[in-house]
Scaffold this motif. Structure first.
Motif, PDB file in Angstrom:
ATOM      1  N   SER A 150       7.602 -55.558  -4.332  1.00  0.00           N
ATOM      2  CA  SER A 150       9.216 -55.383  -4.693  1.00  0.00           C
ATOM      3  C   SER A 150       9.761 -54.697  -3.759  1.00  0.00           C
ATOM      4  O   SER A 150       9.140 -53.774  -2.893  1.00  0.00           O
ATOM      5  N   ARG A 151      11.027 -54.607  -4.070  1.00  0.00           N
ATOM      6  CA  ARG A 151      11.707 -53.959  -3.109  1.00  0.00           C
ATOM      7  C   ARG A 151      11.502 -52.245  -3.045  1.00  0.00           C
ATOM      8  O   ARG A 151      11.407 -51.814  -2.036  1.00  0.00           O
ATOM      9  N   GLY A 152      11.332 -51.892  -4.347  1.00  0.00           N
ATOM     10  CA  GLY A 152      11.073 -50.365  -4.696  1.00  0.00           C
ATOM     11  C   GLY A 152       9.923 -50.142  -3.801  1.00  0.00           C
ATOM     12  O   GLY A 152       9.714 -49.115  -3.217  1.00  0.00           O
ATOM     13  N   SER A 153       8.800 -50.704  -3.853  1.00  0.00           N
ATOM     14  CA  SER A 153       7.502 -50.500  -3.413  1.00  0.00           C
ATOM     15  C   SER A 153       7.756 -50.536  -1.933  1.00  0.00           C
ATOM     16  O   SER A 153       7.147 -49.592  -1.200  1.00  0.00           O
ATOM     17  N   GLU A 165      14.314 -60.322  -0.723  1.00  0.00           N
ATOM     18  CA  GLU A 165      13.821 -60.527  -2.027  1.00  0.00           C
ATOM     19  C   GLU A 165      13.951 -62.268  -2.086  1.00  0.00           C
ATOM     20  O   GLU A 165      14.700 -63.015  -1.615  1.00  0.00           O
ATOM     21  N   LYS A 180      14.579 -57.717 -12.575  1.00  0.00           N
ATOM     22  CA  LYS A 180      13.972 -57.383 -11.552  1.00  0.00           C
ATOM     23  C   LYS A 180      14.022 -58.489 -10.437  1.00  0.00           C
ATOM     24  O   LYS A 180      14.152 -59.641 -10.806  1.00  0.00           O
ATOM     25  N   TYR A 221      17.357 -53.457 -13.130  1.00  0.00           N
ATOM     26  CA  TYR A 221      16.282 -52.333 -12.802  1.00  0.00           C
ATOM     27  C   TYR A 221      16.789 -51.308 -11.425  1.00  0.00           C
ATOM     28  O   TYR A 221      17.276 -51.785 -10.578  1.00  0.00           O
ATOM     29  N   TYR A 259      16.125 -49.776  -8.584  1.00  0.00           N
ATOM     30  CA  TYR A 259      15.114 -49.564  -7.600  1.00  0.00           C
ATOM     31  C   TYR A 259      15.192 -48.330  -6.710  1.00  0.00           C
ATOM     32  O   TYR A 259      14.508 -47.463  -6.560  1.00  0.00           O
ATOM     33  N   ASP A 260      16.569 -47.561  -6.705  1.00  0.00           N
ATOM     34  CA  ASP A 260      16.885 -46.573  -5.931  1.00  0.00           C
ATOM     35  C   ASP A 260      16.032 -45.360  -6.810  1.00  0.00           C
ATOM     36  O   ASP A 260      15.942 -44.284  -6.294  1.00  0.00           O
ATOM     37  N   TRP A 288      14.064 -45.081  -8.785  1.00  0.00           N
ATOM     38  CA  TRP A 288      12.449 -45.094  -8.860  1.00  0.00           C
ATOM     39  C   TRP A 288      11.919 -44.708  -7.610  1.00  0.00           C
ATOM     40  O   TRP A 288      10.810 -44.183  -7.451  1.00  0.00           O
ATOM     41  N   ARG A 304       9.508 -41.958  -8.266  1.00  0.00           N
ATOM     42  CA  ARG A 304       8.213 -42.763  -8.725  1.00  0.00           C
ATOM     43  C   ARG A 304       6.882 -41.655  -8.756  1.00  0.00           C
ATOM     44  O   ARG A 304       6.258 -41.508  -9.815  1.00  0.00           O
TER      45      ARG A 304
END
Length: 363
Positions: free
Chosen positions: A103-106, A140, A271, A341, A343-344, A346, A350
């Motif tokens: 994921s982008r967040g990861s 993505e 997501k 969702y 992402y920023d 999180w 996180r």
């Protein structure tokens, strides 16, 4: 009597058939890419880590196998993509994957700690991919939703329509499952807040005290905090739970196999997954060629026809029937029910949230 587990034979039978539209009894022929630019051709191989399960089998048919034939580059796909494994690979210099579905967040969270991913070469990416899906260290490659799923034979015709219903164990009795914080996942605080009455547009920034107070109300009814996407659909199939959070694409094979289960889109999370190349990949150039190919319009449309995930290429809709577009999370009627969702948020929170969630589980 519980419904039998979904077998690989059933799954492959579904994938061998024409693209099926869940609940509509119709089929469509997958469009074909007949040629690709010389810039996307090559030799050697790429090692691709995916999330496994139905998704991996669909990816083989949608773009792994066609890319291999058209490009001359062998695709070796592996289940079990995990951001913690990527971190260990890069730090030890033993990079076993050339490309990973994450994921982008990861990616953003790990990049805060060091240099773990290669930059994306956007010179070869199709112009049909909007800027919203592009970032420096990843691209993505599909749009999906994290939603409420339930057994349709559990509540005498009553239909849960949001997280307040999921939390309502009197009106909808039975065991539940929710996503935990293992394997790089984030707990579903958004669902806890909406269950407590917070409107979707006011969920972010999240009130952690309120979220965990809401979690406490449902804790004893959650028999499984799942970590991998195969688990919630198997729990539904085996009647171990009556409701669970789930990745929407995982429900397609389950429903086509006849399990009495359905999705409630209301208050789901919208997501996106991305392709990212671990730093030090031995086959970076080949991996970039695959990223470019898989995000072209036709490969994106093939994926959306095989599993109900949305496309990241605007040109894909040309190859998708109106009926198919109606069941994708990117469809306007569904998209309007979902919370995007953040992402920023999180990325910034996180670690603290995960630590607090793990402590809360032990209390």
């Amino acid at each position: 009597m519980s419904h039998p587990s979904l077998s690989r034979r059933i799954l492959f039978g579904l994938l061998a058939a024409p693209a099926l539209l869940p609940g509509r009894g119709s089929a469509e022929t997958l469009p074909e890419v007949t040629s690709i630019p010389d810039s996307l051709k090559g030799s050697g191989e790429i090692r691709v880590a995916t999330f496994g399960g139905t998704m991996q089998e669909v990816q083989k048919r949608a773009y792994f196998e066609p890319f291999e034939k058209l490009s001359g580059i062998r695709v070796r796909d592996f289940a079990g993509s995990d951001i913690t494994k990527i971190k260990a690979m890069v730090e030890t210099g033993n990079v076993e994957w050339d490309l990973a579905q994450v994921s982008r967040g990861s990616v953003m969270n790990l990049q805060k700690r060091g240099d773990y991913f290669e930059k994306i070469d956007y010179d070869i990416i199709d112009a049909g991919v909007p800027a919203a899906f592009r970032f420096e260290y990843g691209l993505e490659m599909l749009v999906w939703a994290q939603v409420l799923a339930y057994r349709t034979d559990a509540f005498r015709g009553a239909v849960p329509k949001g997280w307040a219903d999921f939390w309502d164990t009197k009106k909808f009795p039975g065991d539940r499952a929710l996503l935990g914080a293992g394997s790089g996942n984030q707990p579903e605080l958004e669902f806890a807040l909406m269950a407590a009455g917070v409107p979707p547009e006011q969920v972010y920034p999240m009130d952690l005290d309120k979220a965990f107070a809401s979690y406490t109300k449902i804790k004893r009814d959650v028999v499984k905090w799942w970590e991998t996407g195969a688990v919630p659909v198997q729990l539904l199939t085996d009647r171990e739970v009556v409701m669970t959070s789930v990745w929407n694409g995982r429900m397609a094979a389950l429903q086509q196999a006849g399990v009495p289960a359905a999705v409630s889109w209301s208050q789901g999370l919208l997501k996106r997954d991305c392709w990212a190349i671990p730093k030090g990949s031995r086959n970076r150039a080949q991996a970039m060629k695959f990223i470019a190919y898989s995000t072209m319009a036709i490969p994106q449309a093939r994926l959306s026809m095989l599993i109900p995930y949305g496309s990241v290429n605007d040109g894909a809709n040309e190859y998708l029937s109106p009926a198919r577009q109606e069941v994708l999370p990117s469809a306007p009627a569904i998209r309007s029910q979902l919370l995007t969702y953040n992402y920023d948020w999180w990325v910034e929170n996180r670690d603290a949230v995960t630590a607090r969630f793990n402590r809360w589980l032990l209390t």
